[in-house]
Scaffold this motif. Structure first.
Motif, PDB file in Angstrom:
ATOM      1  N   ASN A  97     -37.572 -28.974 -58.516  1.00 18.60           N
ATOM      2  CA  ASN A  97     -37.941 -27.577 -58.266  1.00 18.60           C
ATOM      3  C   ASN A  97     -38.111 -26.819 -59.570  1.00 18.60           C
ATOM      4  O   ASN A  97     -37.325 -26.980 -60.506  1.00 18.60           O
ATOM      5  CB  ASN A  97     -36.852 -26.928 -57.413  1.00 18.60           C
ATOM      6  CG  ASN A  97     -37.003 -25.423 -57.292  1.00 18.60           C
ATOM      7  OD1 ASN A  97     -36.203 -24.663 -57.834  1.00 18.60           O
ATOM      8  ND2 ASN A  97     -38.013 -24.988 -56.580  1.00 18.60           N
ATOM      9  N   ALA A  98     -39.161 -26.005 -59.593  1.00 21.40           N
ATOM     10  CA  ALA A  98     -39.366 -25.045 -60.679  1.00 21.40           C
ATOM     11  C   ALA A  98     -39.221 -23.658 -60.068  1.00 21.40           C
ATOM     12  O   ALA A  98     -40.182 -23.126 -59.485  1.00 21.40           O
ATOM     13  CB  ALA A  98     -40.746 -25.224 -61.305  1.00 21.40           C
ATOM     14  N   PRO A  99     -38.054 -23.049 -60.146  1.00 23.00           N
ATOM     15  CA  PRO A  99     -37.797 -21.817 -59.396  1.00 23.00           C
ATOM     16  C   PRO A  99     -38.679 -20.646 -59.771  1.00 23.00           C
ATOM     17  O   PRO A  99     -38.980 -19.800 -58.919  1.00 23.00           O
ATOM     18  CB  PRO A  99     -36.322 -21.524 -59.690  1.00 23.00           C
ATOM     19  CG  PRO A  99     -35.975 -22.328 -60.887  1.00 23.00           C
ATOM     20  CD  PRO A  99     -36.849 -23.519 -60.867  1.00 23.00           C
ATOM     21  N   VAL A 100     -39.128 -20.578 -61.018  1.00 24.73           N
ATOM     22  CA  VAL A 100     -39.972 -19.461 -61.425  1.00 24.73           C
ATOM     23  C   VAL A 100     -41.263 -19.422 -60.616  1.00 24.73           C
ATOM     24  O   VAL A 100     -41.769 -18.347 -60.284  1.00 24.73           O
ATOM     25  CB  VAL A 100     -40.282 -19.553 -62.935  1.00 24.73           C
ATOM     26  CG1 VAL A 100     -41.355 -18.555 -63.335  1.00 24.73           C
ATOM     27  CG2 VAL A 100     -39.008 -19.319 -63.744  1.00 24.73           C
ATOM     28  N   TYR A 101     -41.776 -20.601 -60.295  1.00 22.32           N
ATOM     29  CA  TYR A 101     -43.029 -20.701 -59.543  1.00 22.32           C
ATOM     30  C   TYR A 101     -42.792 -21.030 -58.072  1.00 22.32           C
ATOM     31  O   TYR A 101     -43.764 -21.164 -57.317  1.00 22.32           O
ATOM     32  CB  TYR A 101     -43.927 -21.793 -60.152  1.00 22.32           C
ATOM     33  CG  TYR A 101     -44.347 -21.512 -61.568  1.00 22.32           C
ATOM     34  CD1 TYR A 101     -43.844 -22.263 -62.626  1.00 22.32           C
ATOM     35  CD2 TYR A 101     -45.259 -20.495 -61.851  1.00 22.32           C
ATOM     36  CE1 TYR A 101     -44.228 -22.012 -63.925  1.00 22.32           C
ATOM     37  CE2 TYR A 101     -45.655 -20.241 -63.151  1.00 22.32           C
ATOM     38  CZ  TYR A 101     -45.137 -21.001 -64.184  1.00 22.32           C
ATOM     39  OH  TYR A 101     -45.521 -20.749 -65.479  1.00 22.32           O
ATOM     40  N   ASN A 102     -41.546 -21.170 -57.660  1.00 18.98           N
ATOM     41  CA  ASN A 102     -41.224 -21.671 -56.318  1.00 18.98           C
ATOM     42  C   ASN A 102     -42.026 -22.934 -56.026  1.00 18.98           C
ATOM     43  O   ASN A 102     -42.581 -23.113 -54.936  1.00 18.98           O
ATOM     44  CB  ASN A 102     -41.507 -20.614 -55.252  1.00 18.98           C
ATOM     45  CG  ASN A 102     -40.887 -20.980 -53.911  1.00 18.98           C
ATOM     46  OD1 ASN A 102     -39.882 -21.694 -53.851  1.00 18.98           O
ATOM     47  ND2 ASN A 102     -41.491 -20.517 -52.833  1.00 18.98           N
ATOM     48  N   ALA A 103     -42.076 -23.821 -57.006  1.00 20.15           N
ATOM     49  CA  ALA A 103     -42.828 -25.066 -56.881  1.00 20.15           C
ATOM     50  C   ALA A 103     -41.878 -26.210 -56.557  1.00 20.15           C
ATOM     51  O   ALA A 103     -40.778 -26.299 -57.121  1.00 20.15           O
ATOM     52  CB  ALA A 103     -43.578 -25.363 -58.176  1.00 20.15           C
ATOM     53  N   TRP A 104     -42.335 -27.093 -55.664  1.00 15.91           N
ATOM     54  CA  TRP A 104     -41.517 -28.227 -55.228  1.00 15.91           C
ATOM     55  C   TRP A 104     -42.312 -29.519 -55.335  1.00 15.91           C
ATOM     56  O   TRP A 104     -43.520 -29.526 -55.105  1.00 15.91           O
ATOM     57  CB  TRP A 104     -41.086 -28.050 -53.774  1.00 15.91           C
ATOM     58  CG  TRP A 104     -40.210 -26.864 -53.541  1.00 15.91           C
ATOM     59  CD1 TRP A 104     -40.617 -25.587 -53.276  1.00 15.91           C
ATOM     60  CD2 TRP A 104     -38.783 -26.834 -53.566  1.00 15.91           C
ATOM     61  NE1 TRP A 104     -39.521 -24.768 -53.133  1.00 15.91           N
ATOM     62  CE2 TRP A 104     -38.383 -25.509 -53.304  1.00 15.91           C
ATOM     63  CE3 TRP A 104     -37.798 -27.801 -53.782  1.00 15.91           C
ATOM     64  CZ2 TRP A 104     -37.045 -25.130 -53.245  1.00 15.91           C
ATOM     65  CZ3 TRP A 104     -36.462 -27.424 -53.725  1.00 15.91           C
ATOM     66  CH2 TRP A 104     -36.093 -26.100 -53.459  1.00 15.91           C
ATOM     67  N   GLY A 105     -41.624 -30.593 -55.641  1.00 21.99           N
ATOM     68  CA  GLY A 105     -42.224 -31.899 -55.557  1.00 21.99           C
ATOM     69  C   GLY A 105     -42.247 -32.373 -54.113  1.00 21.99           C
ATOM     70  O   GLY A 105     -41.758 -31.689 -53.205  1.00 21.99           O
ATOM     71  N   GLN A 106     -42.765 -33.581 -53.920  1.00 25.84           N
ATOM     72  CA  GLN A 106     -42.894 -34.118 -52.565  1.00 25.84           C
ATOM     73  C   GLN A 106     -41.590 -34.711 -52.048  1.00 25.84           C
ATOM     74  O   GLN A 106     -41.451 -34.965 -50.854  1.00 25.84           O
ATOM     75  CB  GLN A 106     -44.009 -35.187 -52.530  1.00 25.84           C
ATOM     76  CG  GLN A 106     -43.604 -36.577 -52.999  1.00 25.84           C
ATOM     77  CD  GLN A 106     -43.471 -36.682 -54.516  1.00 25.84           C
ATOM     78  OE1 GLN A 106     -43.675 -35.734 -55.260  1.00 25.84           O
ATOM     79  NE2 GLN A 106     -43.131 -37.888 -54.980  1.00 25.84           N
ATOM     80  N   GLY A 107     -40.642 -34.921 -52.941  1.00 30.92           N
ATOM     81  CA  GLY A 107     -39.357 -35.478 -52.558  1.00 30.92           C
ATOM     82  C   GLY A 107     -39.309 -36.986 -52.728  1.00 30.92           C
ATOM     83  O   GLY A 107     -40.322 -37.674 -52.614  1.00 30.92           O
ATOM     84  N   THR A 108     -38.120 -37.485 -53.008  1.00 26.49           N
ATOM     85  CA  THR A 108     -37.912 -38.919 -53.118  1.00 26.49           C
ATOM     86  C   THR A 108     -36.604 -39.274 -52.394  1.00 26.49           C
ATOM     87  O   THR A 108     -35.594 -38.592 -52.552  1.00 26.49           O
ATOM     88  CB  THR A 108     -37.873 -39.371 -54.592  1.00 26.49           C
ATOM     89  OG1 THR A 108     -37.798 -40.798 -54.658  1.00 26.49           O
ATOM     90  CG2 THR A 108     -36.708 -38.770 -55.369  1.00 26.49           C
TER      91      THR A 108
END
Length: 114
Positions: A97-108
């Motif tokens: 997670n990149a909280p500044v951008y509210n960006a998430w990966g797809q998960g593993t």
């Protein structure tokens, strides 16, 4: 903006280790905080670890303190989570997670067998 791609999950026996990596795109990686979350089946997503930019100060959930280590490599735009002494209760999908951008990966997926 930033895009995140995780890798490194898998199946491991209790007491074993895994290392998760998250590769980020974008030019602002070195100045943004980063984090790892996890979500087990039927549970809320929870913060596992976080790391600040520049000074790389870290913060951990109580349940993983002393076992997990978060780190970052700004030159390679990656953030990693070293997980040692894994327990069955660590089984979950792990998200970068990149909280500044509210960006998430797809998960593993991380699965720890007893």
């Amino acid at each position: 903006q930033v895009q995140l791609v995780e890798s490194g999950g898998g199946l491991v026996q209790a007491g074993g280790s895994l290392r998760l990596s998250c590769a980020a795109s974008g030019s602002t990686f070195s100045i943004i905080p980063m984090a790892w979350y996890r979500q087990a089946p039927g549970q809320k997503r929870e913060l596992v670890a976080a790391i600040t930019p520049s000074t790389s100060m870290t913060n951990y959930a109580d349940s993983v303190k002393g076992r997990f280590t978060i780190s970052r490599d700004d030159a390679r735009k990656t953030v990693s989570l070293q997980m040692n002494n894994l327990k069955p209760e660590d089984t979950a999908v792990y998200y970068c997670n990149a909280p500044v951008y509210n960006a998430w990966g797809q998960g593993t997926q991380v699965t720890v067998s007893s």
